[in-house]
Design a protein around this motif. Structure first.
Motif, PDB file in Angstrom:
ATOM      1  N   GLN A   1       5.520   1.240  -6.953  1.00 45.51           N
ATOM      2  CA  GLN A   1       4.066   1.160  -6.849  1.00 45.51           C
ATOM      3  C   GLN A   1       3.576   2.380  -6.066  1.00 45.51           C
ATOM      4  O   GLN A   1       4.371   3.125  -5.498  1.00 45.51           O
ATOM      5  CB  GLN A   1       3.652  -0.142  -6.158  1.00 45.51           C
ATOM      6  CG  GLN A   1       3.985  -1.393  -6.945  1.00 45.51           C
ATOM      7  CD  GLN A   1       3.540  -2.677  -6.255  1.00 45.51           C
ATOM      8  OE1 GLN A   1       3.234  -2.692  -5.056  1.00 45.51           O
ATOM      9  NE2 GLN A   1       3.506  -3.763  -7.004  1.00 45.51           N
TER      10      GLN A   1
ATOM     11  N   TYR B   1       5.215  -5.611 -11.361  1.00 51.64           N
ATOM     12  CA  TYR B   1       3.901  -4.993 -11.564  1.00 51.64           C
ATOM     13  C   TYR B   1       3.871  -3.656 -10.837  1.00 51.64           C
ATOM     14  O   TYR B   1       4.148  -3.598  -9.639  1.00 51.64           O
ATOM     15  CB  TYR B   1       2.776  -5.891 -11.045  1.00 51.64           C
ATOM     16  CG  TYR B   1       2.433  -7.041 -11.962  1.00 51.64           C
ATOM     17  CD1 TYR B   1       1.359  -6.954 -12.845  1.00 51.64           C
ATOM     18  CD2 TYR B   1       3.190  -8.208 -11.958  1.00 51.64           C
ATOM     19  CE1 TYR B   1       1.048  -8.003 -13.699  1.00 51.64           C
ATOM     20  CE2 TYR B   1       2.888  -9.268 -12.805  1.00 51.64           C
ATOM     21  CZ  TYR B   1       1.816  -9.155 -13.669  1.00 51.64           C
ATOM     22  OH  TYR B   1       1.509 -10.199 -14.517  1.00 51.64           O
ATOM     23  N   ASN B   2       3.498  -2.601 -11.550  1.00 55.29           N
ATOM     24  CA  ASN B   2       3.486  -1.272 -10.942  1.00 55.29           C
ATOM     25  C   ASN B   2       2.214  -0.970 -10.170  1.00 55.29           C
ATOM     26  O   ASN B   2       2.105   0.091  -9.558  1.00 55.29           O
ATOM     27  CB  ASN B   2       3.687  -0.192 -12.009  1.00 55.29           C
ATOM     28  CG  ASN B   2       5.092  -0.196 -12.574  1.00 55.29           C
ATOM     29  OD1 ASN B   2       5.316  -0.697 -13.677  1.00 55.29           O
ATOM     30  ND2 ASN B   2       6.043   0.338 -11.829  1.00 55.29           N
ATOM     31  N   GLU B   3       1.274  -1.897 -10.176  1.00 60.09           N
ATOM     32  CA  GLU B   3       0.072  -1.748  -9.372  1.00 60.09           C
ATOM     33  C   GLU B   3       0.060  -2.833  -8.301  1.00 60.09           C
ATOM     34  O   GLU B   3       0.439  -3.980  -8.566  1.00 60.09           O
ATOM     35  CB  GLU B   3      -1.195  -1.858 -10.219  1.00 60.09           C
ATOM     36  CG  GLU B   3      -1.648  -0.544 -10.807  1.00 60.09           C
ATOM     37  CD  GLU B   3      -2.030   0.463  -9.727  1.00 60.09           C
ATOM     38  OE1 GLU B   3      -3.008   0.239  -8.999  1.00 60.09           O
ATOM     39  OE2 GLU B   3      -1.339   1.490  -9.603  1.00 60.09           O
ATOM     40  N   PRO B   4      -0.352  -2.500  -7.068  1.00 58.27           N
ATOM     41  CA  PRO B   4      -0.426  -3.519  -6.022  1.00 58.27           C
ATOM     42  C   PRO B   4      -1.440  -4.599  -6.365  1.00 58.27           C
ATOM     43  O   PRO B   4      -2.462  -4.329  -7.000  1.00 58.27           O
ATOM     44  CB  PRO B   4      -0.840  -2.730  -4.776  1.00 58.27           C
ATOM     45  CG  PRO B   4      -1.412  -1.446  -5.283  1.00 58.27           C
ATOM     46  CD  PRO B   4      -0.744  -1.170  -6.581  1.00 58.27           C
TER      47      PRO B   4
ATOM     48  N   PHE C   1       3.434   6.622 -11.138  1.00 59.37           N
ATOM     49  CA  PHE C   1       3.175   5.388 -10.400  1.00 59.37           C
ATOM     50  C   PHE C   1       2.873   5.670  -8.928  1.00 59.37           C
ATOM     51  O   PHE C   1       1.968   5.069  -8.343  1.00 59.37           O
ATOM     52  CB  PHE C   1       4.374   4.445 -10.506  1.00 59.37           C
ATOM     53  CG  PHE C   1       4.578   3.867 -11.883  1.00 59.37           C
ATOM     54  CD1 PHE C   1       3.502   3.419 -12.628  1.00 59.37           C
ATOM     55  CD2 PHE C   1       5.847   3.774 -12.426  1.00 59.37           C
ATOM     56  CE1 PHE C   1       3.684   2.888 -13.907  1.00 59.37           C
ATOM     57  CE2 PHE C   1       6.044   3.240 -13.691  1.00 59.37           C
ATOM     58  CZ  PHE C   1       4.961   2.796 -14.431  1.00 59.37           C
TER      59      PHE C   1
ATOM     60  N   SER D   1       8.502  -5.936  -5.352  1.00 57.00           N
ATOM     61  CA  SER D   1       8.084  -5.903  -6.766  1.00 57.00           C
ATOM     62  C   SER D   1       9.235  -5.485  -7.692  1.00 57.00           C
ATOM     63  O   SER D   1       9.169  -5.724  -8.888  1.00 57.00           O
ATOM     64  CB  SER D   1       6.904  -4.958  -6.952  1.00 57.00           C
ATOM     65  OG  SER D   1       7.308  -3.611  -6.791  1.00 57.00           O
TER      66      SER D   1
ATOM     67  N   TYR E   1       3.316   0.971  -1.176  1.00 59.62           N
ATOM     68  CA  TYR E   1       3.176  -0.426  -1.595  1.00 59.62           C
ATOM     69  C   TYR E   1       4.497  -1.013  -2.070  1.00 59.62           C
ATOM     70  O   TYR E   1       4.806  -2.164  -1.798  1.00 59.62           O
ATOM     71  CB  TYR E   1       2.101  -0.541  -2.678  1.00 59.62           C
ATOM     72  CG  TYR E   1       0.706  -0.350  -2.133  1.00 59.62           C
ATOM     73  CD1 TYR E   1       0.039  -1.392  -1.483  1.00 59.62           C
ATOM     74  CD2 TYR E   1       0.068   0.883  -2.234  1.00 59.62           C
ATOM     75  CE1 TYR E   1      -1.239  -1.207  -0.966  1.00 59.62           C
ATOM     76  CE2 TYR E   1      -1.212   1.072  -1.720  1.00 59.62           C
ATOM     77  CZ  TYR E   1      -1.858   0.027  -1.081  1.00 59.62           C
ATOM     78  OH  TYR E   1      -3.107   0.218  -0.564  1.00 59.62           O
ATOM     79  N   SER E   2       5.280  -0.238  -2.799  1.00 56.36           N
ATOM     80  CA  SER E   2       6.634  -0.657  -3.174  1.00 56.36           C
ATOM     81  C   SER E   2       7.435   0.568  -3.577  1.00 56.36           C
ATOM     82  O   SER E   2       6.968   1.384  -4.379  1.00 56.36           O
ATOM     83  CB  SER E   2       6.635  -1.655  -4.331  1.00 56.36           C
ATOM     84  OG  SER E   2       7.969  -1.902  -4.765  1.00 56.36           O
TER      85      SER E   2
END
Length: 378
Positions: A250, A218-221, A359, A246, A262-263
């Motif tokens: 992110q 998932y590219n969103e947290p 992203f 992930s 976040y990632s």
């Protein structure tokens, strides 16, 4: 608790103040195809150990990683012995030769807390940390003894005492036995606070936290990521949060005056079903400058891509312009100096650059917070 203030509005750099740079990247996940690549490369180079050379695979990021005053990787999995046997997903056991390459590329220390830390039990945890000690890589997040679990990884970086902490969620596949729960750090705001307090007591002036969190691909947290990031940046003095797990990029966001990545996606991986996104990653680059009130931090990034050769049926040939070897590529370096690369190849690198930028910026970092691409000329 003494805390350093990162990126405070209007912060004035202290005359004669100290400064340093941090490079951090995403997951190091050595799938079987990458072991096969290292074997092919060892045949060509005559280097490496026990028939494996990961140097050519990782060479593309060395100019960036080696430039940082402190370079942090995330070693996702335990290592086996140099001659194997090795295993891929779901219970990884990877060649220790990758650790030598990580050190050669320029990494100084690595986070080791992940959902795969305990894939092969405490014996493999010990073997991994022993191997990291042998090549001179620092580590944090897992431990060989209860006493080591209480220690803090503090490094002197340009005269600044910098602590590195690492926490992860528990693996549901291989949960750690209760008697060995100290073997790696489980995610907990209270435990993170305690670790930071120990770091500050030992003289840490800056504390960097690596966290293994969120949802894969998932590219969103996720909401739990956002909630934990809010607590960490509001309730602790931690100066920088670096996320992974992930396997895709992110956002990087300034939250309560602190940068949260976040990632950073994968630094190097070759999933059995590549999605395009799982090959894309980012190296986060953070410039710390001392101010009268603590630390001001600027964020930069560098896009990376894992080149993957096409799968061809026996007897068939890949297109002449196709990727031939697995390689970690510094995307901007290739776009700046494309040589005779085909338009198809360049289009793939442009896509990685554009998509990663989108992203990373997706939670507003460009709007006044100054997230920019790192120029190696600076």
């Amino acid at each position: 608790m003494a805390a350093c203030t990162s990126g405070s509005p209007g912060a004035q750099v202290k005359p004669g103040g100290r400064s340093f740079t941090v490079a951090a990247a995403g997951d190091v996940l050595i799938h079987p195809e990458l072991v096969e690549q290292a074997a092919k490369d060892a045949e060509k180079t005559g280097e490496g150990q026990a028939g494996l050379d990961f140097g050519p695979l990782m060479a593309g990021v060395k100019p960036v990683i080696s430039k940082a005053d402190l370079a942090i990787c995330h070693m996702e999995t335990p290592v086996g012995t140099p001659k194997g046997p090795f295993e891929g997903y779901p219970e990884f056991l990877v060649p220790p030769q990758i650790l030598t390459t990580l050190k050669d590329v320029g990494y100084d220390t690595c986070s080791t807390a992940s959902n795969h830390t305990y894939d092969h039990g405490l014996k493999a945890v010990k073997r991994t940390l022993d191997a990291m000690d042998k090549v001179g890589l620092g580590h944090t997040g897992s431990a060989r003894t209860p006493q080591e679990a209480e220690q803090i990884n503090i490094r002197d970086v340009n005269g600044v005492k910098v602590a590195h902490l690492s926490f992860s969620w528990e693996s549901f596949l291989n949960p750690t036995p209760g008697k060995e729960r100290w073997a790696f750090n489980r995610m907990s705001t209270d435990e993170i606070k305690k670790a930071e307090a120990r770091a500050r007591k030992k003289g840490a002036e800056v504390v960097i936290l690596s966290v293994h969190w969120g949802l894969e691909h998932y590219n969103e947290p996720s909401l739990p990521q956002l909630e934990l990031a809010e607590r960490i940046t509001k309730e602790t003095g931690i100066d920088l949060v670096i996320g992974h797990h992930s396997h895709v990029v992110q956002p990087i966001q300034k939250l309560n005056g602190k940068w949260v990545a976040y990632s950073l996606g994968n630094q190097v991986a070759r999933h059995s079903s590549p999605t395009g996104l799982t090959e894309e990653g980012a190296i986060g680059w953070f410039e710390f400058r001392e101010t009268a009130d603590g630390w001001d931090v600027d964020a930069r990034y560098r896009t990376t891509l894992v080149d993957i050769p096409p799968e061809v049926e026996a007897g068939d040939k890949a297109p002449e312009s196709a990727v031939e070897e697995h390689r970690v590529v510094d995307v901007q370096q290739v776009l700046d100096s494309p040589g005779d690369l085909s338009e198809d190849r360049l289009a793939r690198y442009r896509l990685a650059a554009d998509r990663t930028r989108g992203f990373l910026h997706n939670r507003g970092a460009p709007r006044g917070d100054g997230l920019e691409q790192l120029s190696l000329g600076k």
